[in-house]
Design an enzyme around this catalytic site. Structure first.
Site, PDB file in Angstrom:
ATOM      1  CG  ASP A  36      -2.123   0.967   0.971  1.00  0.00           C
ATOM      2  OD1 ASP A  36      -2.042   1.891   0.239  1.00  0.00           O
ATOM      3  OD2 ASP A  36      -3.398   0.773   1.833  1.00  0.00           O
TER       4      ASP A  36
HETATM    5  C1  BGC Z   1      -5.015   3.263   0.112  1.00  0.00           C
HETATM    6  C2  BGC Z   1      -4.975   2.447  -0.758  1.00  0.00           C
HETATM    7  C3  BGC Z   1      -5.106   3.020  -2.159  1.00  0.00           C
HETATM    8  C4  BGC Z   1      -3.717   3.843  -2.331  1.00  0.00           C
HETATM    9  C5  BGC Z   1      -3.430   4.405  -3.388  1.00  0.00           C
HETATM   10  C6  BGC Z   1      -3.724   4.208   0.316  1.00  0.00           C
HETATM   11  O1  BGC Z   1      -3.880   5.345   1.115  1.00  0.00           O
HETATM   12  O2  BGC Z   1      -4.944   2.842   1.475  1.00  0.00           O
HETATM   13  O3  BGC Z   1      -6.322   1.692  -0.928  1.00  0.00           O
HETATM   14  O4  BGC Z   1      -4.809   2.159  -3.256  1.00  0.00           O
HETATM   15  O5  BGC Z   1      -3.648   4.783  -1.110  1.00  0.00           O
HETATM   16  O6  BGC Z   1      -4.228   5.714  -3.509  1.00  0.00           O
END
Ligand code: BGC
Length: 792
Positions: A725
């Site tokens: 993530d």
């Molecule tokens: C989130 C993810 C997301 C990623 C990219 C993170 O803050 O937890 O679910 O895909 O950002 O935007």
């Protein structure tokens, strides 16, 4: 309306759940005047916020939807509401913005006189209640948040006092406390959900009976928050999952607790008769043919659900688990359809930690069929004559803190009149003896260094055409190139600037991330975008030079949220959604979708529940698999696009999200929290998976060998890549070893320095790079013939 908008409207209506409908309050006659209440009529949420929110699109609010349908409104009340709303617009302007918004809004004040005046014009009041929450925040247990605000209670009280018919519509992304609603005795309650940008039109379709509601709950709605077994531990740094396997309906059924609305429940405007026609058991698969007849006066669709009750022995079981479901097409009054459902006993074995086996314990199994978890009848009894281990593996997970899981040993489970007799008279089967498969544990041998040959440069096109292997390509990469392959470009902030690597970090403005372009090897950057409710490309502050806002508005679509799709119980709809997403990705040059989100709804307060599907692993896994098939495959051919199933695993709260530890037993993990991911991987082979921010039993997902190389790859046969993530925690020097191939948005320099300093094993990074090259071949818009790839 373009094809995506019409799909959106249909999907939103199919995910709405009718919870109550007395005095035939619904549907409303099209020319009937209504008194419309609630700020939610103007600020109708299409989704929650955070990365799961599609921005730059226009949402059809509830009032617009009703206007579009030509519904007459009580004018004075409407004018008052509108004027007040506009005077207080500042306060809601940012209500759906990432992090800084998420404020639930103040309700419009009303006087008794205003309400009674409106009641002189019509007997029907429609009240829209709205809530919003999202990434980085859990729902506070406060009035105006999880509970009704005083002004909302007041509004409901006045509506009840003056109108013969009161219809309450819940514009919520998940479960909230309904005691304040129920106490005011509305005639109808519609869980309208957060249905994407067409939500207002879809609402009108349901209220006016153009579409008959066919959604069913995929979460249990309790009478009060403390009725959930997870409320003792939620929102802390260390969260023991004491409830074990008893999540959602598994708890309410097994502990004999009465929910407000049970899992699987949902009303229709019409009636259905459900008849089991034929049941067969072949090897370990039980198949049912179930006839569904529309016996009412409206056209409609019905969901047939099949649950399995396992024998209570040494391994305590939930009263029942959902094992299959199917939805009819649109049946005209009098029309009948036969649905085919089946499930495999092997896939529904219980995990015995003592022996590290998936086991079918000896005893009587009951198969229940109906249209809700508490409206089934027993269709079959299957005897398992001796304890039957079906899969032997190794234990991989143990909580870091000491706690004892609850068991249903002494509780009286849910039952219904006649259940005992049904058990005695059910059609009986004996499960044949099944072999026990053995999974060899993933060998933790360090891989060997791939050494480059002296031949011509191997390009990714050579790999794609089968002229060379991914290993041969990776063997040529120097440390800088290797570090870049295993990391995203981090919006150019952490880009390796060695000259040979050209990052295209801004190739699609507003996308979430991108991998490196390395012209020397013909490698093109792979662009990915959020999120579960459509494609998120714009975010405030970005410089959108390449795609005009007008273009965005015309083409990008905000679809219903994950919970709404789950409530449709329609796998075909989920697959179609995937197809729409793949087409939109192609249009915007996006390769990958950072979705679906598929964590279990452990507790209703989790701020990202709207992005995820359900409290039930089976329905969650099936929805994710169907969306993945839709995105990745068309007519048996690869689309070159991919899903990134997330967040692996046990991301069940937003409080302390990058630090907290979900403490979960091996059995609970395997049967509840890992299960949806297992189903999605086995049934649809997503090309990517995202690890979660939280720790699991003290270990960050990015460095959890047993989770990634163990369960995911070695046990389930996952063939895609694992990405972190965004900015996730976990020691970089351990990530490749654990099986986390790609860091997003990227830490290339860190990797290069670690490798140069001897703190990161080069062969292990090469192993990740090989997987990344194979993934790029499948997904990076290469002029490749994908026709030989396996199709789903
Ligand atoms: C989130 C993810 C997301 C990623 C990219 C993170 O803050 O937890 O679910 O895909 O950002 O935007």
């Amino acid at each position: 309306m373009n094809r995506y908008q019409s799909f959106c409207r249909r999907a939103a209506a199919d995910g709405m759940v009718l919870l109550k409908n007395e005095k035939k309050a619904l549907p409303i006659a099209p020319d009937k005047k209504i008194a419309l209440f609630g700020r939610g009529q103007f600020v109708t949420f299409k989704s929650g916020c955070g990365s799961g929110d599609v921005v730059g699109v226009r949402t059809v609010s509830a009032v617009e939807g009703l206007h579009n349908a030509g519904v007459p409104l009580c004018e004075e009340l409407y004018s008052h509401n509108r004027a007040w709303h506009l005077n207080h617009f500042e306060e809601v302007k940012n209500a759906d913005k990432f992090y800084d918004g998420m404020k639930n809004m103040d309700e419009i004040p009303l006087t008794e006189r205003m309400v009674s005046e409106a009641a002189k014009q019509t007997d029907t009041a429609v009240v829209i209640l709205s809530r919003v929450v999202g990434e980085g925040r859990d729902i506070p247990l406060e009035k105006g948040e999880f509970y009704l605000a005083d002004k909302e209670t007041d509004m409901l009280r006045m509506a009840r006092k003056h109108f013969a018919k009161v219809i309450v519509c819940l514009n919520f992304g998940g479960v909230y406390d309904l005691s304040g609603v129920v106490a005011n005795h509305p005639d109808a309650i519609l869980y309208m959900s957060q249905g994407g940008q067409q939500v207002g039109n879809a609402l009108a379709d349901i209220l006016l009976g153009k579409v008959t509601p066919s959604g069913k709950l995929t979460d249990t709605w309790a009478k009060r928050y403390t009725d959930y077994p997870t409320t003792e531990f939620f929102g802390e740094m260390e969260v023991p999952y004491k409830e074990g396997i008893y999540v959602g309906y598994r708890y309410f059924d097994s502990f004999g607790k009465e929910p407000l609305y049970p899992f699987g429940f949902g009303l229709s405007y019409t009636d259905f008769e459900i008849r089991n026609q034929e049941i067969t058991l072949s090897d370990s698969v039980l198949a049912l043919r179930v006839a569904v007849k529309n016996t009412g006066a409206y056209p409609g669709r019905e969901v047939v659900q099949c649950y399995l009750s396992k024998p209570q022995g040494k391994l305590k079981q939930a009263y029942q688990d959902l094992v299959a479901f199917a939805k009819t097409g649109l049946l005209a009054p009098g029309e009948e359809e036969t649905l085919e459902l089946s499930f495999d006993f092997r896939k529904n074995a219980s995990y015995c930690t003592e022996t590290a086996t998936y086991l079918l314990p000896k005893g009587e199994y009951f198969v229940r069929v109906g249209n809700g978890s508490r409206s089934t009848h027993i269709a079959a009894r299957v005897t398992v004559q001796k304890n039957m281990p079906v899969l032997k593996t190794v234990n991989r997970f143990a909580p870091n803190v000491i706690f004892r899981e609850i068991t249903a040993r002494t509780t009286v489970p849910y039952t219904y009149p006649g259940e005992g007799r049904e058990k005695e008279t059910a059609q009986a089967f004996v499960l044949p003896e099944l072999p026990c498969e053995v999974i060899e544990p993933a060998e933790n041998h360090p891989p060997k260094l791939l050494a480059a040959g002296n031949g011509a440069t191997v390009t990714i096109q050579d790999v794609a055409a089968g002229r060379a292997t991914a290993e041969e390509l990776v063997a040529q990469l120097n440390l800088e190139e290797l570090g870049c392959i295993a990391n995203g470009v981090n919006y150019g902030l952490d880009t390796y600037e060695g000259g040979i690597i050209g990052s295209m970090s801004d190739s699609v403005p507003g996308a979430a991330g991108e991998t490196f372009t390395i012209p020397k090897y013909g490698i093109t950057g792979n662009v990915c975008a959020d999120g579960p409710a459509g494609i998120r490309l714009l975010s405030s502050g970005d410089d959108f030079t390449k795609i005009s806002e007008d273009d965005q508005r015309r083409t990008l679509t905000a679809y219903p949220v994950g919970t709404c799709f789950a409530n449709s119980w329609d796998e075909e709809l989920a697959r179609e959604y995937g197809q729409c997403i793949a087409e939109e990705m192609a249009r915007f040059h996006i390769d990958g979708w950072l979705a679906p989100g598929m964590n279990i709804h452990r507790n209703p307060l989790c701020g990202r529940n709207f992005e995820y599907f359900s409290e039930d692993p089976f329905v969650s896994g099936k929805m994710a698999a169907a969306q993945t098939v839709g995105v990745q495959w068309k007519n048996g051919k690869s689309t070159g696009k991919y899903t990134t199933i997330k967040h692996f695993v046990a991301n069940n709260q937003e409080t302390l999200r990058t630090e907290m530890s979900s403490e979960v037993s091996e059995r609970t993990l395997r049967e509840i929290y890992l299960k949806p991911f297992e189903i999605a991987v086995r049934e649809s082979q997503p090309h990517a998976l995202m690890t979660s921010y939280n720790r699991l039993n003290g270990v960050y997902a990015t460095v959890n060998y047993d989770l990634l190389n163990g369960v995911l790859r070695s046990e389930w046969g996952f063939e895609g890549i694992v990405m972190s993530d965004w900015g996730a925690t976990g020691d970089f020097s351990l990530r490749p070893w654990a099986g986390n191939d790609l860091n997003m948005p990227g830490s290339g320099k860190t990797y290069i320095n670690l490798m140069k300093g001897g703190k990161l094993d080069i062969p292990v990074v090469q192993e990740c790079a090989v997987r990344i090259i194979k993934w790029l071949v499948k997904t990076s818009q290469l002029p490749t013939d994908h026709s030989n790839q396996e199709s789903f």
